[in-house]
Design an enzyme around this catalytic site. Structure first.
Site, mmCIF file in Angstrom:
data_model
loop_
_atom_site.group_PDB
_atom_site.id
_atom_site.type_symbol
_atom_site.label_atom_id
_atom_site.label_comp_id
_atom_site.label_asym_id
_atom_site.label_seq_id
_atom_site.Cartn_x
_atom_site.Cartn_y
_atom_site.Cartn_z
ATOM 1 N N ARG A 175 0.832 -1.224 0.000
ATOM 2 C CA ARG A 175 0.000 0.000 0.000
ATOM 3 C C ARG A 175 0.864 1.270 0.000
ATOM 4 N NH1 ARG A 175 -0.693 4.722 2.550
ATOM 5 N NH2 ARG A 175 -0.324 3.712 4.574
ATOM 6 N N ASP A 176 1.416 1.636 1.129
ATOM 7 C CA ASP A 176 2.235 2.860 1.196
ATOM 8 C C ASP A 176 3.416 2.740 0.231
ATOM 9 O OD1 ASP A 176 2.955 5.361 2.127
ATOM 10 O OD2 ASP A 176 3.260 4.766 4.197
ATOM 11 N N HIS A 200 5.325 4.957 12.726
ATOM 12 C CA HIS A 200 5.273 4.863 11.249
ATOM 13 C C HIS A 200 6.209 5.960 10.732
ATOM 14 C CE1 HIS A 200 2.854 4.386 7.368
ATOM 15 N NE2 HIS A 200 3.483 5.527 7.169
ATOM 16 N N HIS A 218 8.953 7.582 8.143
ATOM 17 C CA HIS A 218 9.574 7.631 6.810
ATOM 18 C C HIS A 218 11.046 8.004 6.979
ATOM 19 C CE1 HIS A 218 6.039 7.101 4.081
ATOM 20 N NE2 HIS A 218 5.433 7.280 5.238
ATOM 21 N N CYS A 240 4.335 9.331 0.086
ATOM 22 C CA CYS A 240 2.929 9.724 0.050
ATOM 23 C C CYS A 240 2.706 10.660 -1.134
ATOM 24 C CB CYS A 240 2.558 10.418 1.360
ATOM 25 S SG CYS A 240 0.895 11.101 1.337
ATOM 26 N N ASN A 257 8.804 4.471 3.663
ATOM 27 C CA ASN A 257 8.856 4.078 5.074
ATOM 28 C C ASN A 257 10.231 3.519 5.381
ATOM 29 O OD1 ASN A 257 5.712 3.068 4.382
ATOM 30 N ND2 ASN A 257 6.023 4.073 6.335
HETATM 31 C C1 LIG Z 1 -10.822 10.823 0.695
HETATM 32 C C2 LIG Z 1 -11.272 11.186 -0.715
HETATM 33 C C3 LIG Z 1 -12.008 10.022 -1.341
HETATM 34 C C4 LIG Z 1 -12.217 12.386 -0.611
HETATM 35 O O1 LIG Z 1 -12.392 12.915 -1.915
HETATM 36 P P1 LIG Z 1 -13.552 13.930 -2.251
HETATM 37 O O2 LIG Z 1 -13.402 14.349 -3.673
HETATM 38 O O3 LIG Z 1 -13.596 15.006 -1.207
HETATM 39 O O4 LIG Z 1 -14.827 12.985 -2.074
HETATM 40 P P2 LIG Z 1 -16.336 13.234 -2.334
HETATM 41 O O5 LIG Z 1 -17.063 12.543 -1.224
HETATM 42 O O6 LIG Z 1 -16.633 14.698 -2.599
HETATM 43 O O7 LIG Z 1 -16.589 12.420 -3.703
HETATM 44 C C5 LIG Z 1 -16.019 12.819 -4.931
HETATM 45 C C6 LIG Z 1 -15.904 11.612 -5.838
HETATM 46 O O8 LIG Z 1 -15.023 10.640 -5.248
HETATM 47 C C7 LIG Z 1 -15.726 9.403 -5.071
HETATM 48 N N1 LIG Z 1 -15.265 8.778 -3.825
HETATM 49 C C8 LIG Z 1 -15.408 9.266 -2.582
HETATM 50 N N2 LIG Z 1 -14.871 8.398 -1.701
HETATM 51 C C9 LIG Z 1 -14.398 7.354 -2.416
HETATM 52 C C10 LIG Z 1 -13.751 6.158 -2.055
HETATM 53 N N3 LIG Z 1 -13.474 5.849 -0.771
HETATM 54 N N4 LIG Z 1 -13.385 5.302 -3.032
HETATM 55 C C11 LIG Z 1 -13.652 5.601 -4.324
HETATM 56 N N5 LIG Z 1 -14.273 6.717 -4.733
HETATM 57 C C12 LIG Z 1 -14.649 7.591 -3.766
HETATM 58 C C13 LIG Z 1 -17.181 9.795 -5.038
HETATM 59 O O9 LIG Z 1 -17.984 8.686 -5.373
HETATM 60 C C14 LIG Z 1 -17.226 10.891 -6.070
HETATM 61 O O10 LIG Z 1 -17.159 10.289 -7.364
HETATM 62 P P3 LIG Z 1 -17.798 11.012 -8.660
HETATM 63 O O11 LIG Z 1 -19.255 11.200 -8.294
HETATM 64 O O12 LIG Z 1 -17.060 12.331 -8.820
HETATM 65 O O13 LIG Z 1 -17.538 10.033 -9.767
HETATM 66 C C15 LIG Z 1 -10.065 11.589 -1.604
HETATM 67 O O14 LIG Z 1 -9.516 12.757 -1.082
HETATM 68 C C16 LIG Z 1 -9.001 10.530 -1.692
HETATM 69 O O15 LIG Z 1 -9.224 9.456 -2.200
HETATM 70 N N6 LIG Z 1 -7.767 10.838 -1.211
HETATM 71 C C17 LIG Z 1 -6.647 9.932 -1.335
HETATM 72 C C18 LIG Z 1 -5.930 9.902 -0.025
HETATM 73 C C19 LIG Z 1 -4.797 8.912 -0.069
HETATM 74 O O16 LIG Z 1 -4.956 7.770 -0.465
HETATM 75 N N7 LIG Z 1 -3.597 9.360 0.408
HETATM 76 C C20 LIG Z 1 -2.479 8.488 0.562
HETATM 77 C C21 LIG Z 1 -2.674 7.560 1.718
HETATM 78 S S1 LIG Z 1 -2.467 8.354 3.319
HETATM 79 C C22 LIG Z 1 -0.784 8.163 3.625
HETATM 80 O O17 LIG Z 1 -0.058 7.684 2.783
HETATM 81 C C23 LIG Z 1 -0.260 8.516 4.997
HETATM 82 C C24 LIG Z 1 -0.077 7.291 5.901
HETATM 83 C C25 LIG Z 1 -1.419 6.627 6.239
HETATM 84 O O18 LIG Z 1 0.705 6.293 5.270
HETATM 85 C C26 LIG Z 1 0.594 7.700 7.214
HETATM 86 C C27 LIG Z 1 1.778 8.674 7.060
HETATM 87 O O19 LIG Z 1 2.807 8.310 6.477
HETATM 88 O O20 LIG Z 1 1.622 9.788 7.516
#
Ligand SMILES: CC(C)(COP(=O)([O-])OP(=O)([O-])OC[C@H]1O[C@@H](n2cnc3c(N)ncnc32)[C@H](O)[C@@H]1OP(=O)([O-])[O-])[C@@H](O)C(=O)NCCC(=O)NCCSC(=O)C[C@@](C)(O)CC(=O)[O-]
Length: 311
Positions: free
Chosen positions: A18-19, A212, A214, A245, A254
């Site tokens: 994933r990450d 966690h 990096h 990220c 990481n």
């Molecule tokens: C959170 C959202 C979805 C909000 O995104 P949004 O645009 O605010 O969502 P929305 O509710 O307004 O919906 C907009 C569109 O997205 C769809 N949608 C809404 N939710 C989903 C879903 N769950 N799966 C699939 N589709 C989704 C929804 O159906 C709609 O589709 P449309 O009608 O336009 O076709 C968006 O901002 C997003 O996907 N962000 C990605 C975040 C991400 O993956 N970041 C990387 C991981 S975090 C990380 O790496 C840090 C960590 C954890 O490792 C720890 C660290 O290191 O700090």
């Protein structure tokens, strides 16, 4: 708040699928992702974060989330957990339909990072997580929580330990069984990590905390060691040091799982992981991505093997 005794055992939560892969520009095939999980299981990993149920428009690399999870679970190894990220109810429902038994919600201690990463404020994110934790509880699904930017934010700079403690405590109050503290951009040093852990540990028992870290500035192993001395016994790590990220430009992966295992082996702390099999996996996935493993331990072990083969 240092404890004199290190934990006897450590649980490593593997982040590679994933990450590790989420930020790869070239789409990695579903077969490769599933094979990576299989190899990690064989190396002894007992928790493997498998994919994320986020928007494919935001993170295209995770667009095959349902297929990856379904295939992984169809041949799940005994005693292995396969958590997946779910930012909202939509993601949770899709994860549940694919068979998820553990999910993770992910918030941040920095407002700007929260906006860039999940398109909402910290308060709004917590409101979105609550129905996820409630639905998960009703379905008997475990929930892990993340807090990103626990010492520094790519947009705001230094982050106050108190802000981390507030979000971590709310995630636990909501029903997360554990909170993983993310140094998303790898700016932490043992001193800042300890300050942050001291603030969080006043609100959340240390047994419920995971590190966690990096490795952007090469401090991640030192930060793991400092956290071990404070009693933290769960660490997230990524095979081969893969990752980064998408919303933290320039941040590297990481801490490499093999670097953590080398540290733990040297300290006599059991992780249950076979270092040789792990290094094989680091070499394999790095070759799939067309590069050398990033980690020092993988490169050292592979060089030693090559030398022995020539002798
Ligand atoms: C959170 C959202 C979805 C909000 O995104 P949004 O645009 O605010 O969502 P929305 O509710 O307004 O919906 C907009 C569109 O997205 C769809 N949608 C809404 N939710 C989903 C879903 N769950 N799966 C699939 N589709 C989704 C929804 O159906 C709609 O589709 P449309 O009608 O336009 O076709 C968006 O901002 C997003 O996907 N962000 C990605 C975040 C991400 O993956 N970041 C990387 C991981 S975090 C990380 O790496 C840090 C960590 C954890 O490792 C720890 C660290 O290191 O700090």
């Amino acid at each position: 708040m240092t404890t004199s005794k290190l934990p006897a055992t450590v649980r490593i939560v593997e982040m590679g699928p994933r990450d590790g892969l989420q930020n790869e520009k070239q789409l990695v095939s579903t077969n490769t992702k599933v094979e990576l999980v299989r190899r990690l299981e064989r190396a002894g990993l007992k928790a493997i974060e498998t994919t994320s149920f986020v928007s494919p428009k935001w993170v295209p690399q995770m667009g095959d989330n349902s297929e990856v999870l379904t295939r992984v679970l169809a041949a799940a190894a005994l005693g292995v957990a396969y958590p997946v990220l779910t930012p909202n109810l939509k993601g949770f429902e899709a994860a549940l339909a694919a068979g998820a038994r553990e999910v993770a919600v992910f918030g941040a201690a920095s407002e700007s990072f929260s906006q860039k990463n999940i398109n909402c404020s910290i308060a709004e994110s917590l409101e979105r997580f609550r129905p996820v934790t409630e639905a998960a509880q009703a379905a008997g699904v475990k929930v892990r929580g993340y807090v990103s930017c626990v010492v520094g934010c790519p947009y705001e700079g230094a982050v106050a330990p108190q802000a981390v403690a507030d979000v971590a405590a709310t995630l636990i109050e909501m029903g997360c069984y554990e909170v993983s503290l993310g140094d998303t951009i790898g700016v932490g040093t043992p001193a800042s990590i300890v300050r942050m852990l001291e603030a969080v540990a006043k609100r959340v028992p240390v047994e419920k905390l995971a590190g966690h870290y990096h490795d952007t500035y090469g401090m991640a192993v030192a930060n793991v060691h400092a956290s071990l001395q404070m009693g933290v016994a769960v660490f997230d790590a990524s095979v081969g040091g893969l990752g980064g990220c998408p919303y933290a430009a320039g941040a590297s992966g990481n801490v490499a799982t093999e670097d953590v295992v080398w540290l733990l082996n040297g300290l006599g702390v059991d992780s249950g992981i076979d270092l040789d099999a792990l290094v094989d996996t680091a070499a394999w996935i790095s070759a799939q991505l067309g590069r050398e493993p990033a980690s020092r331990v993988a490169r050292a072990v592979l060089a030693k093997r090559a030398k022995a083969a020539c002798a």
